[in-house]
Design a protein around this motif. Structure first.
Motif, PDB file in Angstrom:
ATOM      1  N   ILE A  27      12.694  -5.359  -6.485  1.00  0.00           N
ATOM      2  CA  ILE A  27      11.850  -4.368  -7.091  1.00  0.00           C
ATOM      3  C   ILE A  27      11.372  -3.763  -6.052  1.00  0.00           C
ATOM      4  O   ILE A  27      10.288  -4.914  -5.819  1.00  0.00           O
ATOM      5  CB  ILE A  27      11.028  -4.858  -8.957  1.00  0.00           C
ATOM      6  N   THR A  28      10.917  -2.409  -5.859  1.00  0.00           N
ATOM      7  CA  THR A  28      10.063  -1.425  -4.922  1.00  0.00           C
ATOM      8  C   THR A  28       9.032  -1.039  -6.324  1.00  0.00           C
ATOM      9  O   THR A  28       9.139  -0.375  -7.383  1.00  0.00           O
ATOM     10  CB  THR A  28      10.192  -0.864  -4.545  1.00  0.00           C
ATOM     11  N   LEU A  29       7.623  -1.279  -6.429  1.00  0.00           N
ATOM     12  CA  LEU A  29       6.727  -0.810  -6.556  1.00  0.00           C
ATOM     13  C   LEU A  29       6.060   0.373  -5.561  1.00  0.00           C
ATOM     14  O   LEU A  29       6.552   0.581  -5.049  1.00  0.00           O
ATOM     15  CB  LEU A  29       6.064  -1.933  -7.118  1.00  0.00           C
ATOM     16  N   LYS A  30       5.512   1.520  -6.799  1.00  0.00           N
ATOM     17  CA  LYS A  30       4.624   2.909  -6.885  1.00  0.00           C
ATOM     18  C   LYS A  30       4.146   2.566  -5.466  1.00  0.00           C
ATOM     19  O   LYS A  30       3.973   3.957  -4.153  1.00  0.00           O
ATOM     20  CB  LYS A  30       4.565   3.759  -7.613  1.00  0.00           C
ATOM     21  N   ASN A  31       2.419   1.491  -5.423  1.00  0.00           N
ATOM     22  CA  ASN A  31       1.926   1.798  -3.944  1.00  0.00           C
ATOM     23  C   ASN A  31       1.882  -0.579  -4.328  1.00  0.00           C
ATOM     24  O   ASN A  31       1.882  -0.969  -5.038  1.00  0.00           O
ATOM     25  CB  ASN A  31       0.590   1.999  -5.367  1.00  0.00           C
ATOM     26  N   THR A  32       1.099  -0.453  -3.367  1.00  0.00           N
ATOM     27  CA  THR A  32       1.078  -1.704  -3.246  1.00  0.00           C
ATOM     28  C   THR A  32       0.253  -2.259  -4.116  1.00  0.00           C
ATOM     29  O   THR A  32      -1.015  -2.369  -4.113  1.00  0.00           O
ATOM     30  CB  THR A  32       0.307  -2.283  -1.641  1.00  0.00           C
ATOM     31  N   PRO A  33       0.722  -3.579  -4.748  1.00  0.00           N
ATOM     32  CA  PRO A  33      -0.546  -4.628  -5.351  1.00  0.00           C
ATOM     33  C   PRO A  33      -2.026  -4.343  -4.825  1.00  0.00           C
ATOM     34  O   PRO A  33      -2.222  -4.389  -3.529  1.00  0.00           O
ATOM     35  CB  PRO A  33       0.030  -5.672  -5.546  1.00  0.00           C
ATOM     36  N   ASN A  34      -2.526  -4.763  -5.581  1.00  0.00           N
ATOM     37  CA  ASN A  34      -4.708  -4.726  -5.853  1.00  0.00           C
ATOM     38  C   ASN A  34      -4.693  -6.409  -4.834  1.00  0.00           C
ATOM     39  O   ASN A  34      -5.251  -6.914  -3.858  1.00  0.00           O
ATOM     40  CB  ASN A  34      -5.430  -4.443  -6.534  1.00  0.00           C
TER      41      ASN A  34
END
Length: 617
Positions: free
Chosen positions: A105-112
């Protein structure tokens, strides 16, 4: 009693608490992380699937947190918390599948947050399920999938509008697993030793906690392992209770009133690490030690509940609950009793509570009771489980709502009535785990925030890759980076899965440094902040506005020192005007001036600036 009846059917372990409830989330084990891409291992999409543009909870369930490893009572103390308990809500950009099952799974943004994958770590993704359009009424009890050592333990969903509860929501007994008893073979009182040993007949096993144990030498013994309770020692010691917000209680001493006691130590308190952004499942209870095959298992800890809604209401019923309780343990025979499971964690980001007196609501995260002993001689009852936490984003609701985080009670070490010898209770003050006016990670992905100078003003631009529950933005400004004021308010998109560009303009920047940030507010009034940007106006030229002017002229100077300011007409005559001064801000009354071109002279520290202005009257 907070208990769960489990049995095998067709090779599958079935637990009645989940048979009577509806599991609503999907779960995926994370085995590797590279930027925004998560490689997956075990995946359970029985109840809900992972799809592009949907929201997920990223959560670090376990991490390498073990500190002391000596064979002493300090074994299992916390070393570094690392990323254990951290979580956030993010949006899926894309995913890959093999034979219909997600593999990445690829997220839209890098996690915080930073999430760790290691031998002692567990990271999982949980679908953050949406209900309602915008309101939703429950159709069945909802539950988390029970934690299996890799995935599960979390119930998470959101409702845009009003959530009407007609059923219970629970993660009872769905947290870290309690330990099983040893095969039997005690060798007399062995208190004050054997805090960490391999699995064996003479010492019961430790329970699960936030450190994923992979060392066989640490499997059994009286020592806790972080918030997992320690196992009962020889002979017939009780298991330690699991810990979460408070410590679990110590197990009873063992036959025949062993001294030093052989009871398992309670799981540690994580209260110093817990925040609304870092939460834990309840630690499992350690097993009771037995030599007559009558010892009892340790209790499972409570799981985690994450609910976001604009409002929660009830109708007419006999009473409902939202709960993440630890497991109570039944009586043992003439062996050691298992420790109670610690309670889990509940986060409720809800702006309005409308609970009907005809359908009161109980919100509870309480530790389980330790198992008692059904024998006249003193053996070892199980320690009580520690209490969990309940977070409210608003003031704690009290109208027809009861909130409880109580500690589990230690089991009786014998069958006396009233009990004359008891294992330790979960520690701390009951209900100290209830906290309000706190909000968790916000699922608005704000990116590319920039601030830059154009002539005598500042342009601020930012974009969101996705929005959930986003009400509005405030553009905030500061001269020192500490004291902030709002200079603009911009309506958010509410819910969006596409990129949206936003912008604002500061027409009146300070001379010197200007600090800017974006404050984002949800519909339930929970807030988040962007990073801070700085723009400097370091030239000696003052800022004058408006130009052209009519009734007044504003001048912002380079610092708070007092300046000499004069106005001259086009033939060089000095024109007297009324002036007001406040810090760096001068206001000149220009109502009586004729229309035309004027020169403003600004003098300070032997430096002079001449600025041309136009008066329109």
């Amino acid at each position: 009693m907070k208990t769960k009846l489990c049995f095998f059917m067709a090779g599958t372990l079935l637990c009645l608490s989940n048979l009577f409830s509806q599991v609503v989330n999907g779960y995926a084990e994370v085995t590797a992380i590279a930027g925004t891409t998560f490689t997956l291992g075990t995946v359970d999409e029985t109840a809900h699937t992972f799809e592009d543009d949907d929201w997920v909870v990223v959560m670090q369930m376990q991490d390498n947190t073990l500190g002391d490893v000596t064979n002493t009572a300090s074994f299992g103390d916390l070393g570094s918390i690392n990323s254990a308990g951290l979580y956030e809500i993010r949006q899926i950009d894309s995913h890959t599948e093999t034979a219909g099952t997600p593999t990445s799974i690829t997220l839209k943004n890098t996690p915080n947050n930073t999430y760790n994958t290691c031998a002692n770590c567990s990271v999982q993704l949980i679908t953050f399920r949406a209900y309602g359009a915008p309101d939703y009424t429950t159709t069945a009890n909802m539950s988390a999938l029970s934690w299996d050592g890799t995935i599960g333990g979390v119930l998470a969903f959101y409702v845009d509008g009003t959530l009407t509860l007609a059923h219970n929501l629970d993660a009872d007994l769905d947290g870290f697993r309690g330990a099983g008893p040893n095969a039997g073979g005690s060798a007399g009182c062995q208190g004050n030793s054997n805090y960490r040993v391999v699995n064996q007949n003479n010492m019961a096993d430790k329970a699960e906690g936030i450190h994923k144990n992979t060392d066989a030498n640490y499997a059994a013994g009286m020592g806790k392992i972080l918030n997992g309770g320690g196992g009962g020692g020889s002979h017939n010691g009780g298991g330690g209770g699991g810990g979460n917000f408070t410590d679990g209680g110590r197990g009873g001493p063992g036959w025949n009133n062993c001294n030093p006691g052989a009871g398992g130590l309670g799981g540690v308190s994580l209260s110093a690490q817990i925040s609304v952004n870092r939460i834990f499942m309840g630690g499992g209870g350690g097993a009771g030690e037995g030599n007559n095959n009558l010892a009892t298992d340790g209790g499972n800890g409570g799981g985690i509940i994450l609910i976001k809604a604009n409002e929660i209401e009830t109708g007419t019923c006999g009473g409902l609950s939202i709960s993440a309780n630890g497991e109570d343990i039944a009586f043992a025979g003439n062996d050691g009793g298992g420790g109670g499971g610690a309670a889990g964690s509940i986060v409720l980001e809800v702006s309005t509570w409308s609970i009907n007196a005809a359908c009161p609501l109980t919100v509870e995260s309480s530790g389980g009771d330790g198992g008692g002993v059904n024998s006249g001689g003193t053996h070892g009852g199980g320690g009580g489980g520690g209490q969990g936490v309940v977070f409210y984003s608003t003031t704690e609701p009290t109208t027809n709502v009861t909130t409880a985080t109580t500690n589990g009670i230690g089991g009786c070490n014998n069958n006396s009535n009233p009990c004359n010898s008891q294992a330790g209770n979960g520690t701390g003050v009951d209900d100290s785990g209830v906290m309000d006016l706190l909000t968790g990670p916000l699922p608005v992905e704000l990116t590319d925030f920039t601030a830059y100078k154009v002539d005598d003003h500042v342009i601020l631009e930012w974009k969101t890759m996705s929005e959930l529950y986003n009400d509005y933005f405030n553009v905030e400004k500061s001269q020192d980076g500490y004291s902030w004021e709002s200079i603009d308010k911009i309506k958010g998109a509410g819910n969006s899965t596409t990129t949206i560009d936003y912008s604002s303009k500061d027409n009146h920047p300070f001379m010197g440094s200007n600090y800017y940030r974006i404050k984002q507010t949800d519909f339930d009034q929970s807030v988040g902040y962007s990073e801070i940007r700085r723009v400097d106006f370091q030239s000696q030229q003052a800022i004058i506005y408006p130009n052209p002017a009519t009734n007044e002229l504003n001048i912002i100077t380079a610092n708070s020192a007092e300046y000499e300011i004069n106005i001259y007409n086009s033939i060089g005559q000095r024109i007297p005007v009324n002036k007001q001064f406040d810090n760096q801000h001068y206001i000149l009354e220009t109502t009586g001036l004729s229309a035309g071109i004027y020169l403003v002279e600004i003098i300070s520290n032997n430096q002079k600036e001449i600025i041309k202005i136009t008066i329109e009257n």
